[in-house]
Design a protein around this motif. Structure first.
Motif, PDB file in Angstrom:
ATOM      1  N   CYS A 137       0.873  -1.167   0.000  1.00  0.00           N
ATOM      2  CA  CYS A 137       0.000   0.000   0.000  1.00  0.00           C
ATOM      3  C   CYS A 137       0.905   1.210   0.000  1.00  0.00           C
ATOM      4  N   LYS A 138       0.335   2.377   0.143  1.00  0.00           N
ATOM      5  CA  LYS A 138       1.177   3.560   0.044  1.00  0.00           C
ATOM      6  C   LYS A 138       2.061   3.748   1.278  1.00  0.00           C
ATOM      7  N   CYS A 139       1.875   2.925   2.298  1.00  0.00           N
ATOM      8  CA  CYS A 139       2.690   3.044   3.502  1.00  0.00           C
ATOM      9  C   CYS A 139       4.051   2.385   3.372  1.00  0.00           C
ATOM     10  N   THR A 140       4.232   1.519   2.380  1.00  0.00           N
ATOM     11  CA  THR A 140       5.494   0.789   2.269  1.00  0.00           C
ATOM     12  C   THR A 140       5.753   0.409   0.820  1.00  0.00           C
ATOM     13  N   ASP A 141       7.050   0.243   0.479  1.00  0.00           N
ATOM     14  CA  ASP A 141       7.387  -0.234  -0.855  1.00  0.00           C
ATOM     15  C   ASP A 141       7.534  -1.743  -0.892  1.00  0.00           C
ATOM     16  N   HIS A 142       7.509  -2.389   0.295  1.00  0.00           N
ATOM     17  CA  HIS A 142       7.609  -3.848   0.321  1.00  0.00           C
ATOM     18  C   HIS A 142       6.330  -4.466  -0.224  1.00  0.00           C
ATOM     19  N   THR A 143       6.468  -5.540  -0.969  1.00  0.00           N
ATOM     20  CA  THR A 143       5.283  -6.238  -1.450  1.00  0.00           C
ATOM     21  C   THR A 143       4.708  -7.097  -0.319  1.00  0.00           C
ATOM     22  N   HIS A 144       3.489  -7.570  -0.539  1.00  0.00           N
ATOM     23  CA  HIS A 144       2.870  -8.482   0.428  1.00  0.00           C
ATOM     24  C   HIS A 144       3.784  -9.664   0.710  1.00  0.00           C
ATOM     25  N   GLU A 145       4.299 -10.247  -0.382  1.00  0.00           N
ATOM     26  CA  GLU A 145       5.123 -11.440  -0.237  1.00  0.00           C
ATOM     27  C   GLU A 145       6.360 -11.144   0.612  1.00  0.00           C
ATOM     28  N   ASP A 146       6.998  -9.980   0.336  1.00  0.00           N
ATOM     29  CA  ASP A 146       8.200  -9.619   1.088  1.00  0.00           C
ATOM     30  C   ASP A 146       7.884  -9.403   2.557  1.00  0.00           C
ATOM     31  N   VAL A 147       6.780  -8.724   2.820  1.00  0.00           N
ATOM     32  CA  VAL A 147       6.443  -8.449   4.219  1.00  0.00           C
ATOM     33  C   VAL A 147       6.246  -9.759   4.968  1.00  0.00           C
ATOM     34  N   ARG A 148       5.537 -10.687   4.320  1.00  0.00           N
ATOM     35  CA  ARG A 148       5.308 -11.993   4.957  1.00  0.00           C
ATOM     36  C   ARG A 148       6.625 -12.694   5.244  1.00  0.00           C
ATOM     37  N   ARG A 149       7.509 -12.667   4.253  1.00  0.00           N
ATOM     38  CA  ARG A 149       8.794 -13.327   4.403  1.00  0.00           C
ATOM     39  C   ARG A 149       9.586 -12.690   5.550  1.00  0.00           C
ATOM     40  N   LEU A 150       9.559 -11.348   5.610  1.00  0.00           N
ATOM     41  CA  LEU A 150      10.356 -10.657   6.630  1.00  0.00           C
ATOM     42  C   LEU A 150       9.770 -10.843   8.026  1.00  0.00           C
ATOM     43  N   ILE A 151       8.452 -10.939   8.106  1.00  0.00           N
ATOM     44  CA  ILE A 151       7.834 -11.206   9.410  1.00  0.00           C
ATOM     45  C   ILE A 151       8.396 -12.511   9.960  1.00  0.00           C
ATOM     46  N   ARG A 152       8.516 -13.501   9.055  1.00  0.00           N
ATOM     47  CA  ARG A 152       9.018 -14.823   9.441  1.00  0.00           C
ATOM     48  C   ARG A 152      10.503 -14.756   9.778  1.00  0.00           C
ATOM     49  N   SER A 153      11.297 -14.201   8.837  1.00  0.00           N
ATOM     50  CA  SER A 153      12.750 -14.290   9.013  1.00  0.00           C
ATOM     51  C   SER A 153      13.251 -13.355  10.114  1.00  0.00           C
ATOM     52  N   MET A 154      12.591 -12.229  10.323  1.00  0.00           N
ATOM     53  CA  MET A 154      13.060 -11.312  11.355  1.00  0.00           C
ATOM     54  C   MET A 154      12.353 -11.540  12.684  1.00  0.00           C
ATOM     55  N   GLY A 155      11.423 -12.458  12.706  1.00  0.00           N
ATOM     56  CA  GLY A 155      10.714 -12.753  13.958  1.00  0.00           C
ATOM     57  C   GLY A 155       9.908 -11.569  14.467  1.00  0.00           C
ATOM     58  N   LEU A 156       9.254 -10.860  13.555  1.00  0.00           N
ATOM     59  CA  LEU A 156       8.479  -9.686  13.976  1.00  0.00           C
ATOM     60  C   LEU A 156       7.111 -10.156  14.468  1.00  0.00           C
ATOM     61  N   LYS A 157       6.727  -9.721  15.677  1.00  0.00           N
ATOM     62  CA  LYS A 157       5.547 -10.316  16.286  1.00  0.00           C
ATOM     63  C   LYS A 157       4.438  -9.336  16.644  1.00  0.00           C
ATOM     64  N   SER A 158       4.557  -8.097  16.189  1.00  0.00           N
ATOM     65  CA  SER A 158       3.452  -7.162  16.418  1.00  0.00           C
ATOM     66  C   SER A 158       3.389  -6.173  15.261  1.00  0.00           C
ATOM     67  N   ILE A 159       2.262  -5.523  15.110  1.00  0.00           N
ATOM     68  CA  ILE A 159       2.122  -4.545  14.029  1.00  0.00           C
ATOM     69  C   ILE A 159       3.120  -3.399  14.195  1.00  0.00           C
ATOM     70  N   PRO A 160       3.238  -2.816  15.404  1.00  0.00           N
ATOM     71  CA  PRO A 160       4.254  -1.750  15.544  1.00  0.00           C
ATOM     72  C   PRO A 160       5.658  -2.246  15.211  1.00  0.00           C
ATOM     73  N   ALA A 161       5.980  -3.490  15.551  1.00  0.00           N
ATOM     74  CA  ALA A 161       7.322  -4.015  15.241  1.00  0.00           C
ATOM     75  C   ALA A 161       7.521  -4.078  13.733  1.00  0.00           C
ATOM     76  N   VAL A 162       6.511  -4.561  13.006  1.00  0.00           N
ATOM     77  CA  VAL A 162       6.633  -4.638  11.560  1.00  0.00           C
ATOM     78  C   VAL A 162       6.830  -3.242  10.986  1.00  0.00           C
ATOM     79  N   MET A 163       6.000  -2.294  11.438  1.00  0.00           N
ATOM     80  CA  MET A 163       6.064  -0.945  10.871  1.00  0.00           C
ATOM     81  C   MET A 163       7.415  -0.294  11.148  1.00  0.00           C
ATOM     82  N   GLN A 164       7.931  -0.518  12.343  1.00  0.00           N
ATOM     83  CA  GLN A 164       9.214   0.067  12.720  1.00  0.00           C
ATOM     84  C   GLN A 164      10.352  -0.574  11.921  1.00  0.00           C
TER      85      GLN A 164
END
Lengths: 110, 811
Positions: free
Chosen positions: B480-507
């Motif tokens: 969306c306009k909040c990020t240049d990462h694609t859906h697929e990338d965000v999902r992958r990064l949530i997994r690989s970086m161990g991000l566990k909350s919405i604020p963590a992902v956004m940060q």
């Protein structure tokens, strides 16, 4: 000088959420942001009358649940390509209590 | 000092003219707008969907009160103008008057009423404006007999609209075939056949002799003696320019009000446009030339040079399922040649009329995709002798190389409409791109193009590509306009970086906005709960209203409540509880859904928890009819009752529903289980469908029956019910773990490939079991009734207003 009336505790409104206050001027949506600021807007999207109180709150904006018009809650102005305005009302937080413009009591349908 | 402009008539032509005027110079005129109808400008082309019930009046308003207010237009609606005083330059309505420096007459047209006996009977209507449309709707045509006199564009739209509302409709047409001004006999025949397939009777060469009835229309009598019963008679034989006011003012009037190229009438202070004018002996009924006139008149009023040049326009019929296109001249004549293509099996007919190696007419029926291409060749008078052999097959067959798709887009004029839902034209998109909107998302945000139904997305992208020069900068667009990462990338990064909350992902992923937006927040919430079912706690405020409130919001802010009926099976006690709840909470509509359950529509928000508590007490739980999650499992009765049933399809459906319910998925998931290949549960258009056969269970997936229609594809067959359940569970979990948020299974499978899916859920047994295990872990949290959780004594008050100041005021 606006006078205010106590309507609720801040904790009664979820963060990034809203509750509705019924007034004789119609329903008012009272929003609370992630950082505990509050806003009072007419609970009616100028587009098709959607209840803004049910929209997703992001930053100091809210997106109408019916057709995704987004509004700046400071000004009530529609964002992006949409043109429209929602009325805002004076509101503030004091000692954990939410106070809203007393005008909303005074203004009664005669 | 602003000059005074008075406009008579708030139709589409004058509306467009005002838009143009305000855009060119908002301060030139003070505008007073008279309109006989008690409302402003709406899209008259959309009256047929209003008549058929697909749209409402509110959906088709072009200029609302806000628009007029914003431009300072003095609106005098419901005030027909009765006199123009040309000497004093004053216009008088039935109630008020207004002075003018410039006057625009845009009175449109009136329906032509054929002079037959009985034409003034109640029940005889015309089809021209909202009043007519409402009259037909209010007459309650369902189950009644309706006769439409006139088989042209308007008449057929009226006929189709009333047929859609359940009327038994007969069309009487004077000429030998329908729409004879736009179609040749062959296409007219195909159109008639399609209408008859929909139950509409067509009587060509029928001259109306009289409308019969005592106190109300009862039947239509034709010259040939035929009588058609008619509770409602709609006259749609044609229109004539509405010129009375101009005639009374002694302006020059032929069939219409005569205007010159600048749209000036015989009085230099008075102008006219739209269906009421006559320009070079020509009248106008279609919208495109009226919009051209609007543009010219706006310039004329501002003292700029402009001249109206009528061009040929193309016609399309707005009746769903009747695909026709017509443009130009197709009468036979000396020196004219035809190229004709017919495919009787598919009901396709295409005809090009040529003269001197140029196309001068196009008629198409059944497949009109190439219509605008032919139309372009016709308008540009392109010499087609080179491509004559393959011309009829359209642009895809021209020359060796594929035609450049950009050429068509490049050729469009800036005012060509690209997005019909939001009325965005090419020029607006080009401008947005030039101002830096280089992603589809950005173009949507700034212009709204392709933001509603989305069917024009491809075209919008082509316009962008053309503007940016060469291929579209497919910097893979961000989620969306909040990020240049694609859906697929965000999902992958949530997994690989161990991000566990919405604020963590956004940060951690560098979100560009403060709290995301309505588009990324629900997606992130889903990705997190799918990835970390035990650790992540669902963020209710990041959910769309329906999932937050566990009910479907309706357009008036009320909700619909759908209790679960496992496999579509219910009991008298449950039905009694539903009936009691419907009465207790004044439910305005009780409706059976397509998913074999009952919908209670129009429930007030504050009543929701009370109603849920009542339903819970009878053992009913949420049907999740609002969620991106498991919706329904549709079943047939199977071998328990049906003489054809091969397996217990009902039992299997219930078992699957009890296993899968409550789970959140990227988009909604619907299942069907049929007990034999007759497929009464319509399982082959579901996300997962099971067809029982003697030898076991055929499982197919990735069907669709919404915006797109797609049959399921075979995933696996097994003799064992247990294995069927396991495979389906594994499929759902694989979908949960990999699909992009808001991709239905059919979209996801198309991206990853069915073989990839088969490998993981059918062939690789260990992987299948692991998927089922992970699904079970998630279900240990989510397989529970949200209605019960939200109707506790502590929760219930939160559904009511926070405060009621109307009561305080009364005290």
């Amino acid at each position: 000088m606006t006078s205010f009336v106590d309507i609720a505790s801040l904790d009664d409104i979820p963060r990034q959420g809203a509750r509705v206050v019924r007034t004789s001027a119609g329903c008012i949506a009272v929003f609370r942001t992630m950082d505990d600021r509050v806003f009072a807007l007419e609970d009616r999207c100028p587009h098709k009358g959607g209840p803004l109180s049910e929209g997703i709150v992001h930053g100091d904006r809210v997106t109408c649940p019916l057709h995704n018009w987004a509004f700046d809650m400071n000004s009530g102005q529609a964002q992006g390509a949409d043109k429209g305005h929602v009325r805002t009302y004076p509101i503030r937080v004091e000692n954990g209590r939410v106070l809203i413009s007393a005008e909303l009591i005074a203004r009664r349908a005669a | 000092m602003k000059r005074k402009l008075v406009v008579i008539g708030a139709g589409m032509a004058s509306g467009r003219m005002l838009e143009q005027l305000f855009e060119l110079d908002p301060d030139a005129y003070e505008v007073t707008l008279f309109n006989g109808e008690p409302r402003g400008n709406y899209n008259r082309l959309m009256l047929s969907p209003v008549l058929s019930g697909e749209k409402t009046y509110e959906d088709i308003v072009t200029h609302g009160d806000d628009w007029y207010a914003a431009h300072g237009v003095d609106c005098r609606f419901g005030e027909p103008v009765v006199r123009i005083d040309r000497e004093k330059r004053v216009v008088h309505s039935n109630r008020s008057s207004a002075e003018y420096d410039a006057l625009v007459i845009a009175t449109g047209s009136a329906p032509f009423i054929i002079p037959v006996v009985g034409k003034e009977l109640p029940g005889v209507v015309t089809y021209r404006d909202l009043e007519d449309t409402n009259a037909m709707i209010e007459a309650g045509v369902a189950g009644k007999d309706a006769v439409v006199i006139g088989g042209g564009l308007l008449g057929l739209e009226a006929a189709a609209g009333m047929a859609a509302r359940g009327a038994s409709v007969t069309v009487i047409h004077l000429m030998g075939h329908l729409m004879e001004r736009q179609l040749d006999p062959a296409a007219g025949y195909l159109l008639q056949r399609d209408l008859e397939k929909r139950g509409i009777t067509v009587h060509c060469k029928g001259a109306t002799k009289a409308i019969i009835g005592h106190g109300h229309a009862e039947a239509v009598l034709l010259e040939d003696g035929t009588v058609y019963p008619a509770d409602l008679v709609c006259m749609a034989v044609g229109i004539r320019p509405e010129t009375r006011i101009a005639v009374d003012a002694h302006l020059e009037v032929e069939r219409g009000i005569t205007v010159d190229d600048a749209l000036r009438t015989s009085d230099p202070h008075i102008f006219a446009l739209g269906e009421c004018v006559e320009h070079r002996q020509q009248l106008f009924g279609l919208v495109a030339p009226l919009y051209d006139q609007a543009k010219v008149l706006a310039r004329t009023l501002l003292g700029q040079e402009a001249g109206f040049q009528p061009v040929q326009t193309a016609t399309k019929l707005k009746v769903t399922g009747c695909d026709l296109f017509s443009a130009g001249d197709f009468a036979e004549g000396e020196g004219r040649e035809d190229i004709v293509f017919r495919d009787p099996g598919r009901g396709i007919y295409k005809r090009l009329v040529l003269e001197n190696d140029r196309i001068i007419g196009v008629v198409m029926y059944g497949d009109t995709n190439d219509g605008s291409w032919f139309y372009g060749l016709m308008k540009d008078q392109t010499d087609i002798s080179e491509m004559r052999d393959t011309l009829i097959f359209g642009p895809a067959f021209q020359g060796g190389a594929q035609p450049d798709p950009m050429a068509a887009v490049a050729a469009l004029p800036p005012e060509a409409e690209i997005c019909g839902c939001n009325g965005v034209c090419k020029g607006t998109i080009v401008q947005a791109v030039q101002n830096g909107a280089t992603t589809l998302e950005a173009v949507r945000a700034t212009t709204k193009a392709s933001g509603s139904c989305g069917t024009c997305t491809g075209l919008v992208q082509q316009v962008m590509a053309f503007t940016l020069g060469g291929a579209l900068v497919e910097a893979p667009s961000g989620m969306c306009k909040c990020t240049d990462h694609t859906h697929e990338d965000v999902r992958r990064l949530i997994r690989s970086m161990g991000l566990k909350s919405i604020p963590a992902v956004m940060q951690e992923l560098g979100w560009k906005s403060v709290g995301g937006c309505h588009s990324c927040r629900p997606a992130l919430n889903y990705y997190l709960l799918a990835e970390y079912p035990l650790e992540y706690s669902d963020d209710r405020q990041s959910r769309f209203v329906n999932e937050r409130n566990h009910a479907n919001i309706q357009k008036d802010g009320t909700y619909s409540v759908v209790p679960r009926m496992w496999g579509g099976v219910t009991t008298p006690a449950e039905l009694r509880a539903i009936a009691d709840a419907a009465e207790k909470y004044d439910v305005p509509m009780v409706k059976v859904t397509g998913g074999q359950r009952i919908d209670l529509l129009g429930v007030r928000k504050e009543d929701l928890p009370h109603m849920w508590a009542d339903l819970n007490a009878a053992g009913l739980v949420s049907g999740h009819a609002y969620s991106k999650g498991l919706r329904t499992v549709k079943t047939c009765v199977g071998n328990e009752f049906c003489r054809f049933g091969t397996q217990d399809s009902t039992g299997l459906g219930i078992r699957l529903e009890k296993l899968l319910w409550g789970s959140w998925t990227p988009h909604k998931v619907k299942l069907g289980v049929s007990g034999c290949p007759r497929n009464c549960a319509e399982a082959t258009c579901k996300d997962v469908g099971v067809i029982c056969v003697d030898s076991g269970y055929n499982i197919s997936v990735a069907g669709a029956a919404g915006m797109e229609l797609k049959e399921t594809e075979h995933l696996a067959s097994t003799p064992s019910e247990d294995e069927a359940v396991e495979i389906i569970t594994a499929f759902v979990q694989l979908y949960r773990e990999h699909a992009k948020y808001l991709d239905r299974p059919y979209k996801w499978v198309a991206k990853v490939g069915l073989d990839w899916v088969k490998e993981r859920v059918v062939d690789d047994l260990d992987n299948r079991r692991a998927l089922v295990e992970r699904f079970e872990i998630s279900q240990s949290v989510y397989r529970r009734d949200p209605w019960a959780e939200h109707s506790t004594p502590a929760e219930t008050p939160r559904w009511a207003p926070l405060a009621d100041l109307t009561l305080e005021a009364a005290e």
